[in-house]
Design an enzyme around this catalytic site. Structure first.
Site, PDB file in Angstrom:
ATOM      1  N   SER A  46      -4.380  40.852 -11.387  1.00 27.12           N
ATOM      2  CA  SER A  46      -3.852  39.874 -11.997  1.00 27.12           C
ATOM      3  C   SER A  46      -4.050  39.235 -10.250  1.00 27.12           C
ATOM      4  O   SER A  46      -4.222  38.376  -9.692  1.00 27.12           O
ATOM      5  CB  SER A  46      -2.773  39.395 -12.484  1.00 27.12           C
ATOM      6  OG  SER A  46      -2.437  40.352 -14.285  1.00 27.12           O
ATOM      7  N   ARG A  96      -5.499  36.467  -7.866  1.00 25.79           N
ATOM      8  CA  ARG A  96      -4.833  35.406  -7.069  1.00 25.79           C
ATOM      9  C   ARG A  96      -4.879  35.499  -5.772  1.00 25.79           C
ATOM     10  O   ARG A  96      -4.998  34.738  -4.781  1.00 25.79           O
ATOM     11  CB  ARG A  96      -3.546  35.374  -7.229  1.00 25.79           C
ATOM     12  CG  ARG A  96      -2.747  34.810  -8.613  1.00 25.79           C
ATOM     13  CD  ARG A  96      -1.680  35.502  -9.080  1.00 25.79           C
ATOM     14  NE  ARG A  96      -1.896  34.998 -10.686  1.00 25.79           N
ATOM     15  CZ  ARG A  96      -1.500  35.654 -11.553  1.00 25.79           C
ATOM     16  NH1 ARG A  96      -3.286  36.524 -11.998  1.00 25.79           N
ATOM     17  NH2 ARG A  96      -1.458  34.847 -12.752  1.00 25.79           N
ATOM     18  N   GLY A 128     -11.554  35.824 -18.235  1.00 22.67           N
ATOM     19  CA  GLY A 128     -10.224  34.675 -18.218  1.00 22.67           C
ATOM     20  C   GLY A 128      -9.632  34.458 -17.286  1.00 22.67           C
ATOM     21  O   GLY A 128      -9.340  33.298 -16.967  1.00 22.67           O
ATOM     22  N   SER A 154       1.434  30.463 -20.643  1.00 24.34           N
ATOM     23  CA  SER A 154       0.530  31.314 -20.533  1.00 24.34           C
ATOM     24  C   SER A 154      -0.012  31.156 -18.823  1.00 24.34           C
ATOM     25  O   SER A 154       0.573  30.220 -18.505  1.00 24.34           O
ATOM     26  CB  SER A 154      -0.999  30.593 -21.195  1.00 24.34           C
ATOM     27  OG  SER A 154      -2.350  30.834 -19.653  1.00 24.34           O
ATOM     28  N   ASP A 173      -0.523  41.992 -22.523  1.00 21.43           N
ATOM     29  CA  ASP A 173      -1.597  43.196 -22.298  1.00 21.43           C
ATOM     30  C   ASP A 173      -1.669  44.730 -22.740  1.00 21.43           C
ATOM     31  O   ASP A 173      -2.768  45.384 -22.850  1.00 21.43           O
ATOM     32  CB  ASP A 173      -1.880  42.917 -21.203  1.00 21.43           C
ATOM     33  CG  ASP A 173      -2.583  41.602 -20.765  1.00 21.43           C
ATOM     34  OD1 ASP A 173      -3.131  40.656 -21.572  1.00 21.43           O
ATOM     35  OD2 ASP A 173      -2.652  41.283 -19.580  1.00 21.43           O
ATOM     36  N   ARG A 186      -8.166  41.051 -30.644  1.00 22.67           N
ATOM     37  CA  ARG A 186      -7.684  42.392 -30.696  1.00 22.67           C
ATOM     38  C   ARG A 186      -6.327  42.252 -31.747  1.00 22.67           C
ATOM     39  O   ARG A 186      -5.733  43.841 -31.761  1.00 22.67           O
ATOM     40  CB  ARG A 186      -6.092  42.575 -28.974  1.00 22.67           C
ATOM     41  CG  ARG A 186      -7.310  42.471 -28.100  1.00 22.67           C
ATOM     42  CD  ARG A 186      -6.602  42.486 -27.169  1.00 22.67           C
ATOM     43  NE  ARG A 186      -7.099  42.802 -25.846  1.00 22.67           N
ATOM     44  CZ  ARG A 186      -7.390  42.914 -24.216  1.00 22.67           C
ATOM     45  NH1 ARG A 186      -6.157  42.172 -24.250  1.00 22.67           N
ATOM     46  NH2 ARG A 186      -8.143  42.622 -22.853  1.00 22.67           N
TER      47      ARG A 186
HETATM   48  C1  S3P Z   1      -3.163  36.434 -17.071  1.00 27.02           C
HETATM   49  C2  S3P Z   1      -2.177  36.331 -18.051  1.00 27.02           C
HETATM   50  C3  S3P Z   1      -2.431  36.073 -19.103  1.00 27.02           C
HETATM   51  C4  S3P Z   1      -2.545  38.448 -19.288  1.00 27.02           C
HETATM   52  C5  S3P Z   1      -4.323  37.848 -18.364  1.00 27.02           C
HETATM   53  C6  S3P Z   1      -3.933  38.119 -16.929  1.00 27.02           C
HETATM   54  C7  S3P Z   1      -2.985  36.424 -15.553  1.00 27.02           C
HETATM   55  O1  S3P Z   1      -3.171  35.890 -19.857  1.00 27.02           O
HETATM   56  O2  S3P Z   1      -3.456  38.311 -20.877  1.00 27.02           O
HETATM   57  O3  S3P Z   1      -4.522  39.909 -19.082  1.00 27.02           O
HETATM   58  O4  S3P Z   1      -3.962  37.398 -14.437  1.00 27.02           O
HETATM   59  O5  S3P Z   1      -2.292  35.169 -15.407  1.00 27.02           O
HETATM   60  P1  S3P Z   1      -3.294  34.296 -20.329  1.00 27.02           P
HETATM   61  O6  S3P Z   1      -2.411  33.400 -19.172  1.00 27.02           O
HETATM   62  O7  S3P Z   1      -3.623  34.119 -21.345  1.00 27.02           O
HETATM   63  O8  S3P Z   1      -1.424  34.486 -21.785  1.00 27.02           O
END
Ligand code: S3P
Length: 431
Positions: free
Chosen positions: A22, A26, A93, A165, A319, A350
């Site tokens: 994460s 960023r 994602g 999220s 996660d 999942r």
């Molecule tokens: C993440 C946020 C979460 C998490 C993903 C990483 C992030 O997803 O499940 O693995 O780095 O901001 P969501 O924002 O869809 O909840």
């Protein structure tokens, strides 16, 4: 790739793990739009974070990537260039959702897509705030990748995401950097705050008050030299291995312990797991520390007590649910996980992929639309398992198989490399 996994006796030693996924995304994105160079060390080695760098390169940013060190020649807030081809975020994602926020603020059109899993994941959640800010986004069936983002002049909004999220919060705040006026995001539940911390670290002013995060558009960022803390979500698999294998003692050093990410530790400690947290300290805006995990004294002892995980707690461990579900099968009372409907739209569904693998191992599992109930007291048996192409499912079941009776074969085991390419080597070194 198939991987054969034999039951193991114990896990032990001292380990350091690669950088947080994460945070790496960023830092990679913000360094690209900052003024001046950045050097990011311990950058995640996973394929997902490499996808972020590839997208930033395709937007005209010079990036050197050697091992886990990344040097980014920031182009400044007006320096990104229209990409020559569709941006490819692979399986990530985070890349597609967070980068869409930046793309919405650019004076050009860009297209972004990824693999088959990305094509199934919901994007309406980022399209809505970006359109409210003035961007125009074309999506397949109005809600799926590929996204064609017509960037341009944005204006700030006060946004309340309907789903909890961090990716949506980040997308909106990143777009807010390019918008006129203030942008605020009000969350229903606190999600990971890495973006807020990272933005401040790159020099932006970001106000946080309870569940509201607010920033003013037009701020410039400045390049930084930053280390990425090790990934607690990757550590989760090693924590679980130590809890599953009697007589284990494992020390995980310098792992990220940001309070908005560390709910897993509280959940496990409250269920009786022996996890000591030591040497906690600030590290460039984030928090790191050392974990010492002790396994049960004997095979007769339950791994954890079990119980129910629900509400805001579920959001804090989202996660880690695949790994927790495996521990649930070895718990004293069984484990019920609710309010986890979001798991259905992760890299795989999942809830379905965890239930399928646990059942193949002989566990008693009930799947709900929003969660799972796993009966405790179990003794899983070796089985033919499948990651279904999902990195966290691969790693959770590679660990589950260590305590099973008999050998397991894990199909598509290579999926682990999406977040943690060194996973199997590290694991083998500790067994
Ligand atoms: C993440 C946020 C979460 C998490 C993903 C990483 C992030 O997803 O499940 O693995 O780095 O901001 P969501 O924002 O869809 O909840």
């Amino acid at each position: 790739m198939d991987r054969t996994i034999r039951p193991a006796a114990r896990i032990g030693g001292v380990v350091r793990l690669p950088g947080d996924k994460s945070i790496s995304h960023r830092y990679g994105m913000l360094a690209a739009i900052a003024d001046g160079p950045s050097e990011i060390t311990n950058y995640s080695t996973g394929a997902d974070c490499a996808s972020t760098l590839a997208c930033m390169r395709a937007l005209g940013v010079e990036i050197e990537h050697e091992g886990s060190t990344v040097r980014v020649a920031g182009v400044g807030r007006d320096g990104l260039k229209a990409p020559a081809a569709r941006l490819d975020c692979g399986n990530s994602g985070s890349t597609i959702r967070m980068l869409s926020g930046i793309l919405a603020g650019q004076p050009f059109i860009s297209e972004i897509a990824g693999d088959e899993s990305i094509a199934r994941r919901p994007m309406k959640r980022v399209i809505t705030p970006l359109e409210l800010m003035g961007a125009k986004i074309e999506a397949r069936d109005g809600e799926f990748a590929p996204l064609r983002i017509h960037g341009g002049k944005l204006h700030g909004i006060d946004y309340k995401p309907p789903v909890a999220s961090a990716q949506v919060k980040t997308c909106t705040l990143f777009a807010g950097l390019f918008a006129e006026g203030f942008t605020s995001v009000t969350e229903s539940v606190q999600t990971r705050n890495h973006s807020e911390l990272a933005l401040r670290r790159f020099g932006a002013t970001v106000e946080t008050s309870g569940l509201v995060t607010r920033l003013e558009g037009g701020q410039r960022l400045t390049g930084q030299n930053l280390p990425v803390p090790s990934d607690l979500s990757s550590a989760a698999f090693f924590i679980a291995a130590a809890l599953l294998l009697p007589g284990s003692e494992l020390c995980i050093e310098d792992v990220g312990l940001n309070p908005t990410r560390a709910e897993l530790l509280t959940v496990l400690q409250d269920m009786g797991a022996k996890i000591q947290v030591t040497d906690v300290r600030a590290a460039d805006g984030e928090t790191i520390g050392t974990l010492v995990i002790e396994g049960p004294a004997s095979a007769g002892q339950p791994v954890i007590q079990g119980g129910t995980i629900e509400g805001a707690t579920t959001a804090g461990v989202i996660d880690e649910v695949p790994m927790l579900a495996v521990l649930g099968a070895y718990s004293r009372d069984g484990l019920e996980i609710r309010d986890a409907g979001e798991l259905r739209v992760k890299e795989t569904d999942r809830i379905a992929t965890v239930a399928e693998n646990l059942r193949r191992m002989g566990a008693d599992v009930v799947a709900f639309p929003d969660g799972l109930r796993i009966s405790g007291g179990g003794r899983l048996r070796g089985a033919e398992l499948d990651s279904f192409g999902d990195h966290r499912i691969a790693m959770a079941f590679a660990i589950a198989a260590l305590r099973a009776k008999g050998e397991s074969v894990l199909h598509n085991a290579e999926a682990a490399s999406v977040s943690f390419p060194e996973f199997y080597d590290k694991l083998d070194g500790l067994l």
